[in-house]
Design an enzyme around this catalytic site. Sequence first.
Site, short mmCIF file in Angstrom:
data_model
loop_
_atom_site.label_atom_id
_atom_site.label_comp_id
_atom_site.label_asym_id
_atom_site.label_seq_id
_atom_site.Cartn_x
_atom_site.Cartn_y
_atom_site.Cartn_z
N ASP A 17 -1.34 59.39 47.24
CA ASP A 17 -2.14 58.16 47.37
C ASP A 17 -3.54 58.47 47.91
O ASP A 17 -3.76 59.46 48.60
CB ASP A 17 -1.41 57.19 48.30
CG ASP A 17 -1.97 55.77 48.19
OD1 ASP A 17 -2.59 55.45 47.15
OD2 ASP A 17 -1.80 54.99 49.14
N GLY A 18 -4.48 57.59 47.58
CA GLY A 18 -5.84 57.68 48.14
C GLY A 18 -6.90 58.13 47.14
O GLY A 18 -8.05 58.31 47.52
N GLY A 20 -8.33 56.50 44.59
CA GLY A 20 -9.36 55.49 44.32
C GLY A 20 -10.35 55.38 45.45
O GLY A 20 -11.58 55.39 45.25
N TRP A 22 -10.95 57.61 47.71
CA TRP A 22 -11.67 58.90 47.80
C TRP A 22 -12.90 58.85 46.89
O TRP A 22 -13.99 59.23 47.29
CB TRP A 22 -10.72 60.02 47.37
CG TRP A 22 -11.30 61.41 47.42
CD1 TRP A 22 -11.25 62.28 48.46
CD2 TRP A 22 -12.01 62.08 46.35
NE1 TRP A 22 -11.87 63.46 48.13
CE2 TRP A 22 -12.36 63.36 46.83
CE3 TRP A 22 -12.38 61.73 45.06
CZ2 TRP A 22 -13.05 64.30 46.06
CZ3 TRP A 22 -13.08 62.65 44.29
CH2 TRP A 22 -13.40 63.92 44.80
N HIS A 34 -8.86 59.98 40.33
CA HIS A 34 -7.63 60.43 39.66
C HIS A 34 -7.84 61.80 39.03
O HIS A 34 -6.94 62.64 39.02
CB HIS A 34 -7.19 59.41 38.62
CG HIS A 34 -6.87 58.05 39.20
ND1 HIS A 34 -6.06 57.90 40.30
CD2 HIS A 34 -7.25 56.80 38.85
CE1 HIS A 34 -5.95 56.61 40.60
NE2 HIS A 34 -6.67 55.91 39.73
N SER A 62 3.73 54.06 39.38
CA SER A 62 4.85 53.19 39.78
C SER A 62 5.02 52.04 38.81
O SER A 62 4.11 51.72 38.03
CB SER A 62 4.61 52.65 41.20
OG SER A 62 3.63 51.62 41.18
N ARG A 68 -2.64 47.10 37.68
CA ARG A 68 -4.04 47.50 37.88
C ARG A 68 -4.88 47.11 36.66
O ARG A 68 -4.33 46.82 35.59
CB ARG A 68 -4.10 49.01 38.08
CG ARG A 68 -3.41 49.40 39.37
CD ARG A 68 -3.70 50.81 39.75
NE ARG A 68 -3.10 51.08 41.04
CZ ARG A 68 -3.44 52.08 41.83
NH1 ARG A 68 -4.37 52.93 41.44
NH2 ARG A 68 -2.85 52.24 42.98
N LEU A 128 10.92 76.57 39.54
CA LEU A 128 10.56 75.30 40.17
C LEU A 128 10.86 74.15 39.21
O LEU A 128 10.48 74.22 38.04
CB LEU A 128 9.06 75.28 40.52
CG LEU A 128 8.45 73.93 40.94
CD1 LEU A 128 8.97 73.47 42.30
CD2 LEU A 128 6.92 74.01 40.97
N ARG A 191 3.98 53.52 54.11
CA ARG A 191 5.01 52.73 53.42
C ARG A 191 5.56 53.54 52.26
O ARG A 191 4.95 54.52 51.83
CB ARG A 191 4.46 51.39 52.94
CG ARG A 191 3.22 51.49 52.08
CD ARG A 191 2.78 50.10 51.57
NE ARG A 191 1.50 50.16 50.88
CZ ARG A 191 0.34 49.73 51.38
NH1 ARG A 191 0.30 49.16 52.58
NH2 ARG A 191 -0.77 49.83 50.68
C1 IPE Z 1 2.05 54.35 45.25
O1 IPE Z 1 0.71 54.16 45.49
C2 IPE Z 1 2.29 54.76 43.84
C3 IPE Z 1 1.81 56.10 43.48
C4 IPE Z 1 1.27 56.96 44.29
C5 IPE Z 1 1.98 56.46 42.10
P1 IPE Z 1 0.03 52.72 45.40
O2 IPE Z 1 -1.39 52.90 45.78
O3 IPE Z 1 0.30 52.12 44.09
O4 IPE Z 1 0.82 51.93 46.52
P2 IPE Z 1 0.49 50.53 47.23
O5 IPE Z 1 0.32 49.53 46.14
O6 IPE Z 1 -0.76 50.70 48.02
O7 IPE Z 1 1.68 50.26 48.10
C1 IPE Z 2 -2.83 57.01 43.96
O1 IPE Z 2 -4.15 56.72 44.32
C2 IPE Z 2 -2.68 57.27 42.50
C3 IPE Z 2 -1.92 56.24 41.78
C4 IPE Z 2 -1.36 55.19 42.30
C5 IPE Z 2 -1.79 56.42 40.36
P1 IPE Z 2 -4.67 55.24 44.31
O2 IPE Z 2 -5.29 54.96 42.99
O3 IPE Z 2 -3.61 54.28 44.72
O4 IPE Z 2 -5.79 55.32 45.42
P2 IPE Z 2 -6.16 54.20 46.46
O5 IPE Z 2 -4.93 53.89 47.24
O6 IPE Z 2 -6.64 53.01 45.70
O7 IPE Z 2 -7.22 54.84 47.29
MG MG Z 3 -3.07 53.53 46.53
#
Ligand code: IPE
Ligand code: IPE
Ligand code: MG
Length: 241
Positions: A17-18, A20, A22, A34, A62, A68, A128, A191
Amino acid sequence: MQLDPANIPKHIAIIMDGNGRWAQARGHIRIMGHKAGVKAVKAIIETARELGLPVLTLYAFSTENWNRPQDEVSGLMNLLKNYLQSELDAMLKNDIRLRAIGDINGLPADVQDVLHSTIERTRHNKALTLNLALNYGGRNELLHAIREIAAQVGRGDLQSEAITEELVADHLYTSGLPDPDLLIRTGGESRLSNFLLWQASYAELYFTETAWPDFDKTCLLEAILAYQQRQRRFGRTGEQV
Ligand code: IPE
Ligand code: IPE
Ligand code: MG
């Protein structure tokens, strides 16, 4: 930093996660995050191979991520397809077996095609298991298992008393894989976001502020070190362990 080579987790699962945030923090559009995330995936897989980790599960998309904006969803699907196509040789060379968990039939047809062919071509690899969670949701997975089991009971092929934890686990997408010992989430949130709800029942949870594109080899080693410093009691007392 000294890792105990005898206590490497059998299975590490990561909520990547993170991406976007970033990108946005750097004045870029989200998809750039991404793209940077794909680089991090490659580096973490290399480290996993060096460590001799048996199973690595990566949460890539997910069941909720369909909500999105459409251009982000299609951007992610394109990155996934390109990643699979460009990494096949590396997977073959490094003895990596690809596997996927999630509702794969719900993915775009072209993604399904490369996914199936990559899984097929890497199926004899042993070092792996790279397990990609794609269109994955823990509740969806449990529902899918419940339906399969209920159908067997309905046909009279299975007695309800014969439904055990092992049987349920066998009907999950992760059938045959060990439960994750260590579950990492990058990006600052604490979470599960519908990830491995059944399988993570005794996973050690590790949350880090580091955004996924910045999560490098050292970060993974730090997470494993933290894991090795924990006492896993599984309900027992510290004295019993
Ligand atoms: C969880 O991240 C799903 C993946 C990393 C693929 P999200 O960014 O979608 O989670 P929420 O919506 O913040 O809980
Ligand atoms: C996780 O990063 C990648 C996916 C859910 C596909 P995010 O896209 O959720 O990044 P944030 O949480 O918005 O920073
Ligand atoms: Mg996210």
